[in-house]
Design an enzyme around this catalytic site. Sequence first.
Site: not given
Ligand code: FNR
Length: 397
Positions: A105, A132, A156, A182, A264, A288, A319
């Site tokens: 996001g 997102s 969300y 999510t 998710k 996440h 992740s």
């Molecule tokens: C996220 N993630 C996330 N997930 C989701 O479902 N909606 C969202 O708006 C967000 N926003 C978000 C912001 C930021 C800054 C991060 C780093 C992550 C989680 C994202 O979809 C995902 O699950 C993770 O980023 C996976 O982990 P790694 O591989 O980035 O460490």
Amino acid sequence: MADTAPAEWINYLYEIYFQGLAGETPDYPIDFELLHAGAKEQLDEGAYGYVAGAAGLESTLRANRRAFDRWEIWPRTMVDISERFTATEVLGTALPAPLLLAPVGVLSIVHERGEVEVAEGAASVGVPIVLSTAASNTIEDVADAMGEVPRWYQLYWPDDRELTKSFVQRAEEAGFEAIVVTVDTKLIGWRPVDLRTAYLPFLQGEGIANYTSDPVFRDAVEGDIDEDPQAAIGHWVNVFSDHSVDWDDLVWLRDETDLPIVLKGVLHPEDARLAQEHGADGIVVSNHGGRQVDGSVGALDVLPEIAEAVPEMTLLFDSGIRSGADIYKALCLGASAVLLGRPYVWGLGLGGADGVRHVLRTILAEFELTMALTGATRLEDLGPERLRPAPGYHGRD
Ligand code: FNR
């Protein structure tokens, strides 16, 4: 239908080496650590911390990486690898490789054009994104930027059924091909980095474009949103999340849309079974990125048990994906595709759409090479027999 042409991601490697003949090196770092470090220099402290940070002591963030180290790839050889195929279809969506961009996001804090810029970078290589709900750009604008390239929408779940329906309907109308709900973020986790800088971008009006552009949301705000942004932010705080959502509500959502529904943030085999029972078509095994429950399980550590519990279900994974070898391992352990998170955000910070494109091309070139160099030419070739527990793990030493 998945593309049946052989993959060409490896060309990026030749492109880079041939640039070297002209005395040039790549515009952006190749490996994750240097990408991260480069983006850190560019971004302001709050934005950097928001992306890099995780919950609590960040032990889950580390567990995500440790989980990858527990497995080693066991290469095979003397196989005809002259053509490799990475295209696939997941829940009816055609993918050029088993990868989508994770929903992240509020990307206006990293680049002024936010998710539109990401969409352009991803679309330039045909890779779908998951947009997102908390994006800085609207569903409709991002759909335009994606053009013909498929996209999924991440929900969300708001504390307002009409708004929930409106988001889903807008996503359908804008050509999104799946709804990713999510389920691990009814509340935002305890994130010391952001608490230290007292930084939550939504309260500054960033990352709420899908709300302020929504007719149901606008009707519910008292006062004029355009004149009084604080009124919108106040209402956003109230409706961001329905804390009461449970399995029965998933059945409700199932009736609201014909699109595939993907949950998710599932980490327990029992929840995977329940998701299937209540109408989900797929799940993303994810914590996440360690941002929600510190001290919780590394995501890859639970993927095999979940794959065993719901063998018929479509599994995605995120992740900790940082390299092509990581994609390979997740697929061997049961994922049909993975979501890439922080690495593309660093690419966005360093070079906008071009940086996102670079990150995707590097990770997919490495993935295709890993397949080729281990004697695999098709995604169906990837299974648990291609991995071995690393010495010192899983009881081996
Ligand atoms: C996220 N993630 C996330 N997930 C989701 O479902 N909606 C969202 O708006 C967000 N926003 C978000 C912001 C930021 C800054 C991060 C780093 C992550 C989680 C994202 O979809 C995902 O699950 C993770 O980023 C996976 O982990 P790694 O591989 O980035 O460490």
